[in-house]
Design an enzyme around this catalytic site. Structure first.
Site, mmCIF file in Angstrom:
data_model
loop_
_atom_site.group_PDB
_atom_site.id
_atom_site.type_symbol
_atom_site.label_atom_id
_atom_site.label_comp_id
_atom_site.label_asym_id
_atom_site.label_seq_id
_atom_site.Cartn_x
_atom_site.Cartn_y
_atom_site.Cartn_z
ATOM 1 N N TYR A 159 -59.583 -69.335 -27.655
ATOM 2 C CA TYR A 159 -59.035 -67.944 -27.785
ATOM 3 C C TYR A 159 -59.242 -67.091 -26.405
ATOM 4 C CZ TYR A 159 -59.020 -63.027 -29.268
ATOM 5 O OH TYR A 159 -58.875 -61.688 -29.380
ATOM 6 N N LYS A 163 -56.444 -65.337 -23.893
ATOM 7 C CA LYS A 163 -56.472 -63.907 -23.405
ATOM 8 C C LYS A 163 -56.746 -63.711 -22.185
ATOM 9 C CE LYS A 163 -56.138 -61.637 -27.528
ATOM 10 N NZ LYS A 163 -54.969 -60.851 -27.728
HETATM 11 N N1 LIG Z 1 -60.708 -58.032 -34.089
HETATM 12 C C1 LIG Z 1 -61.169 -58.338 -32.982
HETATM 13 O O1 LIG Z 1 -62.390 -58.382 -32.818
HETATM 14 C C2 LIG Z 1 -60.468 -58.255 -31.612
HETATM 15 C C3 LIG Z 1 -61.193 -58.098 -30.357
HETATM 16 C C4 LIG Z 1 -60.355 -58.007 -29.377
HETATM 17 C C5 LIG Z 1 -59.055 -58.083 -29.356
HETATM 18 N N2 LIG Z 1 -58.360 -58.485 -30.357
HETATM 19 C C6 LIG Z 1 -56.801 -58.613 -30.406
HETATM 20 O O2 LIG Z 1 -56.580 -57.547 -31.004
HETATM 21 C C7 LIG Z 1 -54.934 -57.923 -31.673
HETATM 22 C C8 LIG Z 1 -54.946 -57.508 -32.899
HETATM 23 O O3 LIG Z 1 -56.061 -57.652 -33.849
HETATM 24 P P1 LIG Z 1 -56.459 -57.472 -35.187
HETATM 25 O O4 LIG Z 1 -58.175 -57.603 -35.155
HETATM 26 O O5 LIG Z 1 -55.784 -56.097 -35.399
HETATM 27 O O6 LIG Z 1 -56.213 -58.778 -36.150
HETATM 28 P P2 LIG Z 1 -55.230 -58.864 -37.209
HETATM 29 O O7 LIG Z 1 -55.490 -57.666 -38.175
HETATM 30 O O8 LIG Z 1 -55.590 -60.010 -37.826
HETATM 31 O O9 LIG Z 1 -53.839 -58.898 -36.870
HETATM 32 C C9 LIG Z 1 -53.265 -59.778 -36.010
HETATM 33 C C10 LIG Z 1 -51.802 -59.833 -36.147
HETATM 34 O O10 LIG Z 1 -51.311 -60.571 -35.483
HETATM 35 C C11 LIG Z 1 -49.948 -61.151 -36.367
HETATM 36 N N3 LIG Z 1 -49.373 -62.626 -36.065
HETATM 37 C C12 LIG Z 1 -50.134 -63.688 -35.563
HETATM 38 N N4 LIG Z 1 -49.256 -64.575 -35.301
HETATM 39 C C13 LIG Z 1 -48.208 -64.161 -34.963
HETATM 40 C C14 LIG Z 1 -46.976 -64.495 -34.644
HETATM 41 N N5 LIG Z 1 -46.737 -65.979 -34.434
HETATM 42 N N6 LIG Z 1 -45.681 -63.689 -34.784
HETATM 43 C C15 LIG Z 1 -46.095 -62.229 -34.814
HETATM 44 N N7 LIG Z 1 -47.292 -61.933 -35.495
HETATM 45 C C16 LIG Z 1 -48.131 -62.515 -35.449
HETATM 46 C C17 LIG Z 1 -50.488 -61.469 -37.427
HETATM 47 O O11 LIG Z 1 -49.561 -61.022 -38.602
HETATM 48 P P3 LIG Z 1 -49.427 -62.021 -39.876
HETATM 49 O O12 LIG Z 1 -49.682 -60.512 -40.870
HETATM 50 O O13 LIG Z 1 -48.081 -62.381 -40.048
HETATM 51 O O14 LIG Z 1 -50.320 -62.934 -40.082
HETATM 52 C C18 LIG Z 1 -51.568 -60.165 -37.903
HETATM 53 O O15 LIG Z 1 -50.854 -58.964 -38.304
HETATM 54 C C19 LIG Z 1 -54.912 -59.294 -31.450
HETATM 55 O O16 LIG Z 1 -54.360 -59.419 -30.082
HETATM 56 C C20 LIG Z 1 -56.483 -59.700 -31.200
HETATM 57 O O17 LIG Z 1 -56.472 -60.875 -30.572
HETATM 58 C C21 LIG Z 1 -59.152 -58.201 -31.533
#
Ligand SMILES: NC(=O)c1ccc[n+]([C@@H]2O[C@H](COP(=O)([O-])OP(=O)(O)OC[C@H]3O[C@@H](n4cnc5c(N)ncnc54)[C@H](OP(=O)(O)O)[C@@H]3O)[C@@H](O)[C@H]2O)c1
Length: 253
Positions: A159, A163
């Site tokens: 991951y 990133k």
């Molecule tokens: N949570 C953390 O601790 C954290 C920290 C740093 C950065 N981030 C980043 O912030 C962003 C949002 O994360 P979040 O925490 O809000 O997670 P989340 O609620 O799990 O959201 C991730 C989203 O990505 C979508 N997704 C995955 N594969 C996809 C694809 N092939 N095409 C289109 N959509 C896709 C998922 O859609 P589905 O509903 O279809 O599965 C889901 O809605 C991500 O890039 C994550 O890496 C998160």
């Protein structure tokens, strides 16, 4: 086009079911954003979110189909979304997958899948988006990177490296756009309590989607090119980034 007070009028969220993405949409609608497009693999699952954004004051809210893992369709997808209702002020890249490092370390297909979604998919769709923003002459691309991009850790290097690639790409792209009217903002959250991290032990300085959204809205207001959430992680990571490998390797993070 932003209104006379500089408010964002329209928002496209790529990964429209993301908890952070939806928190940003709610926060911006609270600040007068009138049009929101949520793009997700299964838009029918976003009926509740669409309804909520309308209730909060968005005049137009649509859910459209988008798959980060299908780069061949990204150009047509972007042309279609931008062609529907005119300019889009802010495009947020909120899709991403974390995966289980234990599984990813043993399964080449699964490891490549993380790189495909988080890096290849993002490179592809943002290239199409920025081309369109250039043509309209204004707009901000907001890219959800991560503190994990700063230095790959043994506990989530698949991951983290995806990133890191995305973060570097977005920085270079932002610099290439200087003077074009198009900005790129890189966002580096730490551990955020969302479905992505459900069941994991929270890391120090863990935060919420709402706090990340507030930081992003603040960054849009000031035209920031980098946002840390929470801000202290900028200093924490600058220390961790420079630790010698033998010490860094021994840290349980
Ligand atoms: N949570 C953390 O601790 C954290 C920290 C740093 C950065 N981030 C980043 O912030 C962003 C949002 O994360 P979040 O925490 O809000 O997670 P989340 O609620 O799990 O959201 C991730 C989203 O990505 C979508 N997704 C995955 N594969 C996809 C694809 N092939 N095409 C289109 N959509 C896709 C998922 O859609 P589905 O509903 O279809 O599965 C889901 O809605 C991500 O890039 C994550 O890496 C998160």
């Amino acid at each position: 086009m932003k209104d006379a007070l500089g408010s964002v009028q329209s928002l496209l969220v790529l990964g429209g079911g993301s908890e952070i993405g939806l928190a940003v949409a709610r926060a911006l609608v609270g600040e007068r954003t009138r049009r929101v497009v949520l793009a997700a693999r299964d838009p029918s699952r976003l009926d509740g979110a669409v309804e909520e954004l309308r209730r909060l004051g968005a005049e137009t809210t649509d859910a459209v189909a988008f798959d980060a893992d299908a780069p061949d369709g990204h150009h047509a997808f972007v042309e279609d979304v931008f062609g529907r209702d005119g300019d889009i002020d802010v495009v947020l890249v909120a899709f991403g997958v974390l995966g289980s490092q234990e599984e990813l370390a043993r399964d080449p297909g699964a490891a490549a899948g993380v790189a495909l979604t988080n890096y290849v998919g993002a490179v592809s769709v943002t290239t199409a988006v920025v081309e369109r923003l250039r043509r309209q002459g204004h707009g901000t691309l907001v890219v959800l990177s991560s503190v994990a991009a700063e230095r790959a850790r043994k506990s989530n290097y698949v991951y983290g490296s995806s990133k890191a690639g995305l973060d570097a790409f977005a920085q270079g792209m932002g610099d290439s756009l200087a003077g074009s009217g198009v900005n790129v903002m890189v966002v580096r959250p730490g551990f955020v309590h969302t479905k992505m991290t459900a069941g994991l032990d929270p890391a120090p300085f863990s935060t919420t989607p709402e706090a990340v959204a507030e930081a992003i809205v603040g960054g849009l207001r000031t035209g920031a090119h980098t946002v840390w959430a929470p801000p202290i992680l900028r200093y924490v990571m600058s220390v961790l980034r420079h630790l010698p490998r033998p010490i860094f390797r021994r840290l349980n993070i």
